[in-house]
Design an enzyme around this catalytic site. Structure first.
Site, PDB file in Angstrom:
ATOM      1  CB  SER A  80      -0.927   0.011   1.221  1.00 43.91           C
ATOM      2  OG  SER A  80      -0.170   0.041   2.426  1.00 43.91           O
ATOM      3  CG  HIS A  88     -40.609  23.828 -12.574  1.00 48.01           C
ATOM      4  ND1 HIS A  88     -40.685  22.532 -12.133  1.00 48.01           N
ATOM      5  CD2 HIS A  88     -41.401  24.567 -11.739  1.00 48.01           C
ATOM      6  CE1 HIS A  88     -41.505  22.473 -11.086  1.00 48.01           C
ATOM      7  NE2 HIS A  88     -41.931  23.688 -10.825  1.00 48.01           N
ATOM      8  CB  SER A 120     -13.656  25.542 -30.237  1.00 46.03           C
ATOM      9  OG  SER A 120     -13.839  24.601 -31.274  1.00 46.03           O
ATOM     10  CE  LYS A 143     -18.508  26.579 -28.229  1.00 42.62           C
ATOM     11  NZ  LYS A 143     -18.217  25.146 -28.473  1.00 42.62           N
ATOM     12  CD  GLU A 161     -18.392  22.220 -20.270  1.00 47.00           C
ATOM     13  OE1 GLU A 161     -19.308  22.638 -20.985  1.00 47.00           O
ATOM     14  OE2 GLU A 161     -17.280  21.841 -20.724  1.00 47.00           O
TER      15      GLU A 161
END
Length: 453
Positions: free
Chosen positions: A22, A154, A275, A281, A288
């Site tokens: 370990s 919503h 991008s 972009k 993310e």
């Protein structure tokens, strides 16, 4: 030479050594292992199990081992874990007296102590990082977010709010994360050292002394519980999972806010990417990635819960797998909080399109009629008819004349037009916790008072 070579005629197979080691994860705890060993040696000397000379020799030897580790020495797979690696290296430095260090302890209580020391420090650091995130959200809310935006339910436009109201909603979520981390520390900060394998020891040790030296709040009262307990790790991972869920939710909102469709924020170059094919972009990769890493933390919690399910008392080798999940999640959570703080502190808050006449002001009409004595349900029905007309005619609420409003009810007066001003609508919501600016300032003051150093 293994610790148990008196019982076994030979060592484990090479494949077994590789399978069972370990060190890859335990090396992250080498400082804690040295610290725990020093405390144990000091206690042994205080109860007469080491002489003063032996103590000094062991302490100076442990310093030499620490120097080796700090300077890049990497133990071999034959050492199996950090505890055996340190003890073996200590033996090379100071000779046979190194063997006395293991008196009245086991690797079972050793690793339990090391993990608690490691986790205690990281949770405290993470708590401070979360507090910084809270304060950054508060700062951006008060200084830059007094702009009118739609509030959503919503993911549909609901009512107008100050953007600061939404930022503070996230700040309050993270404030509870900081509280949870602090609360976890209460149960993490108990010493298992001296529990030995699981039954205690016949030697006249002083567990309170090692606990005091190491800064623990007390000792684990049952030796079997001390070496087998992993609930403090599970609790910590549960707190990290909740923190990750809050980070993921804010990440999703940042991703939405930064789209052309929302145009609420512009992320800085530091926390965006481009991008490879589309030059226009600006991708919210930081948000993310944070959202994606949430799954790793959830997985670690599930890993540890599954690992410990049904294990008999006390220590089982299965538990060697616990640190991978814990260490990875703590590092991932700490990095995610740091990156989110960078995103929030550097993003540009954009001026949104005006909300004048927007249908999200419909609740104001119902509240207007209700304030004049009409039952809210009837007011709601009337407002729904007005909204339907505006949708059919493609106009805003502010484009209806007073006469047209009166077609729906005589309670409408000339003040309905001013009542529908977006800023007036927001400022009317001054109930405790509402979106009125006075409430924004009150909440900001509360958070600063709690989390400012």
């Amino acid at each position: 030479m293994a610790l148990w070579d008196g019982r076994f005629e030979g060592g484990p197979a090479v494949e077994m050594q590789s399978f069972g080691e370990s060190l890859g994860v335990d090396l992250q705890m080498w400082e804690e292992d040295i610290t725990g060993s020093k405390a144990h040696a000091q206690m042994l000397q205080s109860v007469g199990l080491l002489s003063s000379e032996e103590l000094q020799l062991i302490l100076s030897g442990l310093d030499l081992v620490a120097d080796d580790l700090r300077n890049g020495w990497v133990p071999g797979v034959e050492d199996e874990d950090i505890h055996m690696a340190v003890e073996g290296r200590l033996h090379l430095k100071i000779g046979d007296v190194a063997g006395k260090l293991h008196t009245a302890r086991s690797r079972n209580d050793q690793v339990a102590t090391d993990v608690r020391l490691w986790l205690r420090r990281r949770l405290a650091l993470l708590e401070r990082s979360v507090k910084r995130l809270v304060l950054v959200l508060v700062q951006r809310a008060v200084q830059d977010a007094r702009v009118l935006v739609p509030g959503y339910t919503h993911l549909q436009r609901g009512q107008p709010i100050w953007f600061a109201h939404q930022l503070l909603a996230h700040a309050w979520s993270f404030s509870r994360d900081a509280e949870r981390l602090r609360d976890c520390l209460r149960r993490v900060n108990k010493s298992p050292l001296g529990a030995a394998a699981m039954a205690g020891t016949p030697h006249p040790i002083d567990r309170n002394k090692t606990a005091d030296i190491l800064g623990f709040d007390g000792v684990m009262e049952n030796a079997m519980d001390a070496v087998s307990a992993r609930d403090h790790m599970q609790e910590s991972l549960a707190a990290l999972s909740i923190l990750a869920s809050h980070l993921s939710r804010l990440s999703t909102e940042i991703i939405l806010w930064s789209t052309k469709e929302f145009s609420r924020v512009r992320l800085s170059d530091d926390w965006s990417t481009g991008s490879s094919i589309m030059p226009q972009k600006r991708n919210p990769d930081a948000a993310e990635l944070i959202r994606g890493k949430t799954g790793r933390i959830y997985g670690s919690l599930t890993n540890l819960l599954t690992l410990t399910k049904g294990l008999p008392m006390a220590y089982n080798r299965d538990l060697q797998e616990d640190r991978n999940a814990l260490f990875d999640s703590v590092r991932t959570a700490a990095a995610s909080v740091s990156v989110m703080t960078g995103c929030i502190s550097s993003m540009q808050i954009l001026e949104p399109p005006p909300l004048e006449g927007d249908l999200l002001l419909a609740t104001e009409i119902a509240d207007y009629l209700s304030s004049k004595g009409l039952p809210f349900r009837e007011a709601h029905h009337i407002t729904g008819r007005i909204v339907k007309r505006c949708e059919q005619e493609g106009i805003g609420l502010h484009q209806l004349s007073l006469a047209e409003y009166k077609e729906y009810h005589d309670l409408f007066e000339a003040d309905v037009i001013s009542w529908l001003r977006p800023e007036a609508a927001v400022e009317r919501r001054n109930s405790r916790g509402g979106t009125a600016w006075s409430q924004i300032e009150r909440q900001a003051q509360m958070l600063r008072a709690t989390f400012s150093d």
